[in-house]
Motif scaffolding. Structure first.
Motif, PDB file in Angstrom:
ATOM      1  N   TYR A  87       5.853  -9.898  -4.351  1.00 31.36           N
ATOM      2  CA  TYR A  87       5.953  -8.855  -3.337  1.00 31.36           C
ATOM      3  C   TYR A  87       4.632  -8.105  -3.317  1.00 31.36           C
ATOM      4  N   LEU A  88       4.019  -8.021  -2.149  1.00 30.46           N
ATOM      5  CA  LEU A  88       2.810  -7.231  -1.968  1.00 30.46           C
ATOM      6  C   LEU A  88       3.191  -5.989  -1.162  1.00 30.46           C
ATOM      7  N   SER A  89       2.842  -4.831  -1.692  1.00 32.79           N
ATOM      8  CA  SER A  89       3.151  -3.586  -0.981  1.00 32.79           C
ATOM      9  C   SER A  89       1.894  -2.747  -0.858  1.00 32.79           C
ATOM     10  N   ILE A  90       1.756  -2.114   0.301  1.00 25.13           N
ATOM     11  CA  ILE A  90       0.600  -1.267   0.593  1.00 25.13           C
ATOM     12  C   ILE A  90       1.116   0.118   0.975  1.00 25.13           C
TER      13      ILE A  90
ATOM     14  N   LYS B 107      -5.979   7.965  -0.743  1.00 27.45           N
ATOM     15  CA  LYS B 107      -6.357   6.618  -1.148  1.00 27.45           C
ATOM     16  C   LYS B 107      -5.302   5.643  -0.663  1.00 27.45           C
ATOM     17  N   LYS B 108      -5.692   4.356  -0.617  1.00 31.43           N
ATOM     18  CA  LYS B 108      -4.741   3.304  -0.296  1.00 31.43           C
ATOM     19  C   LYS B 108      -4.551   2.438  -1.530  1.00 31.43           C
ATOM     20  N   TYR B 109      -3.291   2.037  -1.737  1.00 31.49           N
ATOM     21  CA  TYR B 109      -2.944   1.266  -2.918  1.00 31.49           C
ATOM     22  C   TYR B 109      -2.334  -0.066  -2.484  1.00 31.49           C
ATOM     23  N   ILE B 110      -2.704  -1.124  -3.170  1.00 36.71           N
ATOM     24  CA  ILE B 110      -2.029  -2.415  -3.038  1.00 36.71           C
ATOM     25  C   ILE B 110      -1.418  -2.749  -4.390  1.00 36.71           C
ATOM     26  N   GLU B 111      -0.102  -2.950  -4.405  1.00 34.73           N
ATOM     27  CA  GLU B 111       0.599  -3.369  -5.623  1.00 34.73           C
ATOM     28  C   GLU B 111       1.131  -4.784  -5.422  1.00 34.73           C
ATOM     29  N   ILE B 112       1.024  -5.584  -6.448  1.00 33.66           N
ATOM     30  CA  ILE B 112       1.554  -6.951  -6.413  1.00 33.66           C
ATOM     31  C   ILE B 112       2.416  -7.130  -7.652  1.00 33.66           C
ATOM     32  N   GLU B 113       3.648  -7.585  -7.434  1.00 31.02           N
ATOM     33  CA  GLU B 113       4.549  -7.813  -8.560  1.00 31.02           C
ATOM     34  C   GLU B 113       5.386  -9.053  -8.280  1.00 31.02           C
ATOM     35  N   PRO B 114       5.813  -9.740  -9.312  1.00 29.43           N
ATOM     36  CA  PRO B 114       6.564 -10.985  -9.111  1.00 29.43           C
ATOM     37  C   PRO B 114       7.946 -10.730  -8.511  1.00 29.43           C
ATOM     38  N   CYS B 115       8.422 -11.712  -7.733  1.00 26.27           N
ATOM     39  CA  CYS B 115       9.788 -11.680  -7.200  1.00 26.27           C
ATOM     40  C   CYS B 115      10.721 -12.349  -8.195  1.00 26.27           C
TER      41      CYS B 115
ATOM     42  N   LEU C 291       4.195   0.332 -10.548  1.00 29.59           N
ATOM     43  CA  LEU C 291       3.764  -0.399 -11.747  1.00 29.59           C
ATOM     44  C   LEU C 291       3.273   0.525 -12.856  1.00 29.59           C
ATOM     45  N   ARG C 292       3.230   1.836 -12.607  1.00 31.76           N
ATOM     46  CA  ARG C 292       2.670   2.747 -13.604  1.00 31.76           C
ATOM     47  C   ARG C 292       3.304   2.535 -14.968  1.00 31.76           C
ATOM     48  N   ALA C 293       2.455   2.495 -16.000  1.00 34.35           N
ATOM     49  CA  ALA C 293       2.956   2.361 -17.367  1.00 34.35           C
ATOM     50  C   ALA C 293       3.662   3.643 -17.784  1.00 34.35           C
ATOM     51  N   LEU C 294       4.679   3.502 -18.618  1.00 40.65           N
ATOM     52  CA  LEU C 294       5.448   4.663 -19.050  1.00 40.65           C
ATOM     53  C   LEU C 294       4.819   5.310 -20.277  1.00 40.65           C
TER      54      LEU C 294
END
Length: 725
Positions: free
Chosen positions: A96-99, A105-113, A230-233
């Protein structure tokens, strides 16, 4: 030595993301930050990626996708926070790619489905399930979210007023212990974490033991990851989960009226990823459940408001009509006590002390007065009043819940409500104590997560159930009603002379009636006097008869004069209309009339009573006259019967008052509503012929209409039409 607190940790500026995801950050000049694992995704170095434009990155990630940059900009730059989401494939792996846009600022996150795809058609069934189980919204929500993400435990955790929390619903694996009712201390979720939960509604950590990934480029202090999935805890949070025996967690924020009300907290004993689609669905269903919860509470609140409102109207009416304020307060004390859910009530004034229900002894009550001697506010409330129990009182019943109302400031008139002590047994998930460890190298104490979550039971004494806001608001309105009634009474006294003048002027309305109808009795007196004066040989029998005629005429004149004043009162006073259900008044009138006219075998039937627009006093007088006639003029040959019913017809409410009494002969030209009008068959029944005249004037004043159907020896039906507006 310094001591750090959890809330001082800037968890949104950590500069790290979770393992398995990828992050790009852009400003107006291009890419300014990336996660260091990006080389695994693009086969390029960090320096080769930094500085690239967003369209360049998107082309590198997926050449097969047609990226409409204008549409992406339109979505992510709206007033509402929205992500642009696209499902892409990189090296045969689905992501999944999310913008999104945040903090300029603009962020692009990529994480597995996840391999299991959510079917859109399931959304209907999830919503339907919540709708059917709306009275158990939170429990139903935990069941659905557990089905969607497959975690061992899903629970709804409600924040309380002291910032602690309590588990109010859950769905768990069969081999797990239930935590329903368990309490958690407020410091388990520090202040800055709650702020993030309010801004970002769905979060997941797939594996607490997985390594984190650094973000390269700009300084972490300049990179706000508040909106980053995706931020680390925080390491403290991760250790907290580890101590609880969990390897994965997820959460969905429960927001009500813009505030964090609670969390759907999810825990799993093994690593488990909740992908973007699952998180979005969980957040959607959580808000869906919130709407049902608010809907149910709104229904309850509306009902309670109706109950309170009806009592307030009755109280105000009684205070304005009755001169003895204390008697009115005593009459309404049981209702006030019930609505406020109090165990007891005391009214204290210069005439004494009147108590209802369970209340403190006079000795303990005196302690309340003494402690509040300098409190001048109209309403004081507490749930933990502390008494100094004398030694001679063994095993006392104490009332820590106290509301004191200053009914009439300056005159020492008070109303007290009380609640008994309730001993609370609270089960905590581990002892609620904050633990600090010492770092000798930096000479600092830092917070350490609790290591035990076993049930820890605490008994709390000396408290009563807390007064609800609605109860305190209700009592505040009671204060206002009483004080307004007192003030209005003062105004009425000041205007008494004006009102008396108006009352006298109103009598002019009846001048024609008096001059016309008084001719008959005056003529009788005149004729009798002339006969006495002119006849010298008048017999004793005739003299006696003439004397009786004079007495009857003077008696009739006296009664007419007395009743005219009564009629004038219903004709001039300025009244305020309100929506009223007359049922209570009808039943009160029924009992009064049965006693007045000695009727014990009345067959009375009361149908539904539809609320009508009118003035409380006039409506009472209206029903009193009509019901009084129906009961008074009862048949002597059959069991008396009276029926009252109502119905809605168009823009009107119709009320019917039916009886089987002596009936009336409504011949053409007969107006039963004329003042002092009495029909021939009413002889033998007490009355002056003014009752129906009063009814007609009230009907006119209420902008209503009245008609009558009647038959001699059969009965009478009055029909009253009240307008709805």
């Amino acid at each position: 030595m310094r001591q750090l607190e959890c809330h001082q940790e800037e968890i949104h500026l950590c500069g790290k993301i979770q393992f398995g995801g990828f992050l790009f950050v852009f400003n107006n000049s291009g890419c300014v930050a990336i996660s260091e694992n990006i080389t695994d995704l693009l086969n390029r170095t960090i320096d080769q990626v930094l500085g690239l434009q967003i369209e360049d990155i998107l082309s590198l990630l997926s050449q097969e996708t047609e990226w409409n940059l204008a549409e992406i900009e339109r979505q992510i730059n709206g007033q509402v926070f929205i992500r642009f989401v696209e499902r892409i494939q990189i090296d045969k792996i689905e992501y999944y790619l999310s913008i999104y846009s945040y903090d300029e600022k603009k962020y692009i996150e990529i994480e597995p489905c996840n391999e299991t795809h959510l079917k859109e058609t399931r959304l209907f069934y999830y919503a339907k399930y919540l709708e059917e189980q709306h009275d158990r919204a939170w429990q139903s929500l935990t069941v659905l979210i557990r089905q969607i993400i497959g975690f061992d435990r899903v629970m709804v955790y409600q924040f309380l007023e002291d910032h602690s929390g309590q588990v109010i619903a859950e769905s768990i694996s069969e081999d797990m212990t239930s935590l329903i009712g368990y309490r958690y201390p407020g410091f388990d979720i520090p202040e800055q974490a709650r702020a993030l939960y309010t801004k970002f509604l769905a979060r997941n950590i797939a594996d607490i033991d997985a390594s984190t990934v650094n973000v390269k480029g700009i300084d972490p202090k300049e990179l706000d990851l508040t909106r980053c999935s995706l931020r680390a805890l925080s390491p403290i949070h991760l250790q907290y989960l580890r101590n609880a025996g969990m390897r994965a967690s997820a959460s969905f924020s429960i927001i009500m009226n813009g505030k964090l009300w609670g969390l759907v907290a999810c825990q799993n004993r093994q690593p488990l990823h909740v992908d973007l689609a699952q998180r979005h669905l969980g957040a959607f269903l959580t808000q869906y459940a919130v709407n049902y919860y608010l809907s149910e509470h709104q229904k309850i609140n509306l009902f309670n408001q109706e109950v309170m409102g009806a009592m307030e109207i009755d109280l105000k009416s009684e205070l304005l009509i009755k001169t003895d304020m204390y008697a009115v307060l005593e009459k309404f004390a049981p209702q006030i006590m019930k609505i406020a859910e109090a165990d007891g009530l005391i009214i204290l004034h210069d005439r004494g002390r009147k108590s209802f229900g369970d209340v403190p002894t006079e000795e303990l009550h005196a302690q309340i007065d003494q402690s509040l001697i300098n409190h001048e506010e109209n309403l004081y409330a507490t749930s933990n009043f502390v008494y100094d129990i004398p030694a001679h009182i063994i095993d006392p019943i104490i009332f820590p819940g106290v509301i004191r109302i200053n009914v009439q400031p300056g005159s020492k008139v008070y109303m007290y409500l009380f609640r008994r002590e309730h001993v609370y047994e609270e089960i905590w998930a581990g002892k609620p104590e904050k633990i600090f460890k010492y770092d000798p190298e930096n000479n600092v104490k830092f917070p350490s997560p609790r290591t035990s979550f076993d049930a820890w039971i605490e008994h709390t004494k000396g408290n009563a159930p807390k007064w609800k806001r609605s109860e305190l608001s209700f009592m505040g309105r009671i204060v206002q009603i009483i004080q307004q009634a007192i003030a209005q009474r003062s105004v009425e006294i000041a205007n008494l002379n004006k009102e008396l003048v108006r009352s006298n002027n109103a009598l002019d309305t009846f001048s024609y009636t008096l001059t016309h109808d008084l001719k008959n009795p005056l003529s009788s007196i005149q004729l009798a006097a002339q006969m006495i004066l002119l006849k010298n040989d008048i017999s004793k029998e005739l003299l006696h008869k003439l004397g009786e005629n004079i007495l009857d005429a003077t008696r009739l004149i006296t009664e007419m004069m007395d009743k005219v004043y009564q009629l004038s009162q219903s004709n001039y006073v300025a009244f305020k209309n309100e929506l009223i259900d007359p049922r209570t008044k009808i039943l009160s009138i029924l009992e009064s009339c049965k006693q007045q006219y000695g009727v014990v075998d009345l067959d009375f039937r009361l149908g539904p009573t539809i609320p009508i627009l009118g003035e409380r006093t006039l409506l009472y007088q209206l029903f009193l006259n009509l019901m009084g006639n129906a009961i008074k003029y009862r048949s002597t040959i059959q069991k008396p019967f009276v029926e009252i019913s109502s119905e809605n017809v168009g823009n009107s409410v119709f009320y019917y008052i039916k009886d089987n009494g002596i009936g009336m002969d409504l011949r053409e030209g007969v107006n039963i509503f004329d003042i002092f009008k009495r029909l021939p068959n009413s002889q033998g029944y007490e009355g002056s012929g003014i009752g129906l005249s009063i009814v007609k004037r009230i009907i006119d004043r209420l902008n209503a209409e009245i008609t009558v159907k009647s038959e001699l020896h059969v009965g009478t039906t009055f029909c009253i039409e009240f307008k709805k507006e």
